[in-house]
Design a protein around this motif. Sequence first.
Motif, mmCIF file in Angstrom:
data_model
loop_
_atom_site.group_PDB
_atom_site.id
_atom_site.type_symbol
_atom_site.label_atom_id
_atom_site.label_comp_id
_atom_site.label_asym_id
_atom_site.label_seq_id
_atom_site.Cartn_x
_atom_site.Cartn_y
_atom_site.Cartn_z
ATOM 1 N N ILE A 1 -9.564 41.070 55.116
ATOM 2 C CA ILE A 1 -10.550 40.241 55.809
ATOM 3 C C ILE A 1 -10.421 40.506 57.305
ATOM 4 O O ILE A 1 -9.342 40.864 57.795
ATOM 5 C CB ILE A 1 -10.393 38.732 55.506
ATOM 6 C CG1 ILE A 1 -9.029 38.211 56.003
ATOM 7 C CG2 ILE A 1 -10.541 38.466 54.014
ATOM 8 C CD1 ILE A 1 -8.875 36.707 55.870
ATOM 9 N N ASN A 2 -11.519 40.342 58.030
ATOM 10 C CA ASN A 2 -11.548 40.674 59.460
ATOM 11 C C ASN A 2 -12.068 39.555 60.343
ATOM 12 O O ASN A 2 -11.955 39.646 61.561
ATOM 13 C CB ASN A 2 -12.415 41.922 59.685
ATOM 14 C CG ASN A 2 -11.846 43.143 58.990
ATOM 15 O OD1 ASN A 2 -10.737 43.570 59.281
ATOM 16 N ND2 ASN A 2 -12.610 43.699 58.045
ATOM 17 N N ARG A 3 -12.663 38.503 59.749
ATOM 18 C CA ARG A 3 -13.224 37.397 60.527
ATOM 19 C C ARG A 3 -12.700 36.071 60.003
ATOM 20 O O ARG A 3 -12.371 35.945 58.830
ATOM 21 C CB ARG A 3 -14.747 37.401 60.456
ATOM 22 C CG ARG A 3 -15.398 38.600 61.112
ATOM 23 C CD ARG A 3 -16.897 38.397 61.173
ATOM 24 N NE ARG A 3 -17.539 39.431 61.963
ATOM 25 C CZ ARG A 3 -18.652 39.257 62.652
ATOM 26 N NH1 ARG A 3 -19.265 38.077 62.637
ATOM 27 N NH2 ARG A 3 -19.174 40.241 63.339
ATOM 28 N N VAL A 4 -12.680 35.078 60.892
ATOM 29 C CA VAL A 4 -12.216 33.755 60.458
ATOM 30 C C VAL A 4 -13.147 33.172 59.393
ATOM 31 O O VAL A 4 -12.710 32.424 58.516
ATOM 32 C CB VAL A 4 -12.103 32.792 61.653
ATOM 33 C CG1 VAL A 4 -10.986 33.216 62.598
ATOM 34 C CG2 VAL A 4 -13.427 32.660 62.406
ATOM 35 N N GLY A 5 -14.421 33.524 59.439
ATOM 36 C CA GLY A 5 -15.372 33.026 58.458
ATOM 37 C C GLY A 5 -15.117 33.545 57.054
ATOM 38 O O GLY A 5 -15.686 33.026 56.077
ATOM 39 N N GLU A 6 -14.269 34.579 56.940
ATOM 40 C CA GLU A 6 -13.958 35.146 55.630
ATOM 41 C C GLU A 6 -12.705 34.533 55.000
ATOM 42 O O GLU A 6 -12.302 34.926 53.898
ATOM 43 C CB GLU A 6 -13.771 36.667 55.756
ATOM 44 C CG GLU A 6 -15.013 37.401 56.221
ATOM 45 C CD GLU A 6 -14.772 38.866 56.513
ATOM 46 O OE1 GLU A 6 -15.760 39.614 56.602
ATOM 47 O OE2 GLU A 6 -13.597 39.268 56.657
ATOM 48 N N ILE A 7 -12.080 33.585 55.714
ATOM 49 C CA ILE A 7 -10.865 32.968 55.171
ATOM 50 C C ILE A 7 -11.176 32.234 53.872
ATOM 51 O O ILE A 7 -10.461 32.369 52.875
ATOM 52 C CB ILE A 7 -10.237 31.999 56.202
ATOM 53 C CG1 ILE A 7 -9.728 32.783 57.420
ATOM 54 C CG2 ILE A 7 -9.098 31.212 55.560
ATOM 55 C CD1 ILE A 7 -9.215 31.905 58.540
ATOM 56 N N GLU A 8 -12.275 31.455 53.896
ATOM 57 C CA GLU A 8 -12.698 30.785 52.663
ATOM 58 C C GLU A 8 -13.072 31.849 51.631
ATOM 59 O O GLU A 8 -13.821 32.776 51.925
ATOM 60 C CB GLU A 8 -13.903 29.882 52.934
ATOM 61 C CG GLU A 8 -13.565 28.622 53.711
ATOM 62 C CD GLU A 8 -14.755 27.688 53.829
ATOM 63 O OE1 GLU A 8 -14.820 26.719 53.059
ATOM 64 O OE2 GLU A 8 -15.608 27.963 54.695
ATOM 65 N N GLY A 9 -12.543 31.712 50.446
ATOM 66 C CA GLY A 9 -12.808 32.687 49.404
ATOM 67 C C GLY A 9 -11.816 33.823 49.365
ATOM 68 O O GLY A 9 -11.880 34.691 48.485
ATOM 69 N N SER A 10 -10.879 33.868 50.341
ATOM 70 C CA SER A 10 -9.881 34.940 50.382
ATOM 71 C C SER A 10 -8.652 34.620 49.537
ATOM 72 O O SER A 10 -7.817 35.498 49.309
ATOM 73 C CB SER A 10 -9.434 35.183 51.823
ATOM 74 O OG SER A 10 -8.682 34.081 52.309
ATOM 75 N N GLY A 11 -8.541 33.367 49.116
ATOM 76 C CA GLY A 11 -7.360 32.932 48.370
ATOM 77 C C GLY A 11 -6.288 32.322 49.259
ATOM 78 O O GLY A 11 -5.309 31.764 48.764
ATOM 79 N N ALA A 12 -6.477 32.399 50.587
ATOM 80 C CA ALA A 12 -5.491 31.825 51.504
ATOM 81 C C ALA A 12 -5.591 30.303 51.500
ATOM 82 O O ALA A 12 -6.685 29.746 51.625
ATOM 83 C CB ALA A 12 -5.715 32.353 52.915
ATOM 84 N N GLU A 13 -4.456 29.643 51.380
ATOM 85 C CA GLU A 13 -4.420 28.184 51.405
ATOM 86 C C GLU A 13 -3.505 27.657 52.506
ATOM 87 O O GLU A 13 -3.521 26.467 52.792
ATOM 88 C CB GLU A 13 -3.928 27.651 50.049
ATOM 89 C CG GLU A 13 -4.854 27.990 48.889
ATOM 90 C CD GLU A 13 -4.328 27.469 47.570
ATOM 91 O OE1 GLU A 13 -3.147 27.002 47.535
ATOM 92 O OE2 GLU A 13 -5.074 27.519 46.569
#
Length: 332
Positions: A164-176
Amino acid sequence: MYPRRERTQKKKTSRPPIGRGFRLMRAWARLLLVACAALLLAAGCGAPSQVSARSQDDRIDIAYTGWPEDAAIAGLTQALLEDLGYRVELHRVSGQRRAIDGVASGRYDVFHDVWVPVHEELLSRAGEGRDNPLDGRLDEVDLLNSWLVGVTRSGLAAPSYMEINRVGEIEGSGAERALVLAPGASALGPPPRRALSRWGLEVEEYGSAAAMLEEVDRLYRRREPFVFLAWAPHWMNREYEFSYLEDPEYALGSLTLPAEIRIITRRGMEERQPLAYALIDTIVLTQSQVEDVQLAIRRAGSPEAGARRWLAANQDLRSAWLRNAGMQAAGS
């Protein structure tokens, strides 16, 4: 951009006239001092200052916070000043506020880790209402140049394996989880909890960079999805593969604000210890060099030991700094 050095107007004090002969004597003494140091350097002597510092106040007290970039520049400065014959003491303090106040009060001579504009408020007693917020402290300290080539970089980061490259991509990345530093444990601003929560992250604050990076290392080796606070210069940029996440809407606020890392010295140091002051003002490092010194310190276990190992492998740079400091002191 901030100027190389800023000062307030010094107050003139009455004093008896100095004779022309005395002024000439003092000028010749200073030139002789620097010439002796230069001859010793040219001869390859390890401690040129057995001559150079003894005609001055030879004690230097350096405040440092323990942050890796601060430890790196403080260790280098200590080693080089000792090579010039100064007695140098490193004092580890808890945070920039104590370091800045310590220099302003005269307890310490120098502090290398003032992030401008992040720490402008700490440099200002009155805060708002000043045309230049730095003015509040500049009657007590000298603000020198940035010792880092360029500016710092900071922000939220994700391991490269997350792709991922943007903060907007955090959701859906699996990161909690978001690993950040608690207020006061960082030279950066406070973590933007609202934005991090909006992306579905559980915010975990750590009291030190070492504690945070220990958990970063554990999660990274297990290839788990997470985000964390990253900045440069720092050895983490060498140890891990990660991406600083783009933040086009500035949701992270001041966390991504670039800064110059400036130096402060106690007022009057330039006059009382011109050679030491010139050396402090001469040292400049790239991000890569800072991180090399940091890694050397990690391996050696102390700022001075790591700095000396790095200097031993970079003799040309060491000699240039000492030579330039001597020339600057002679011309002051």
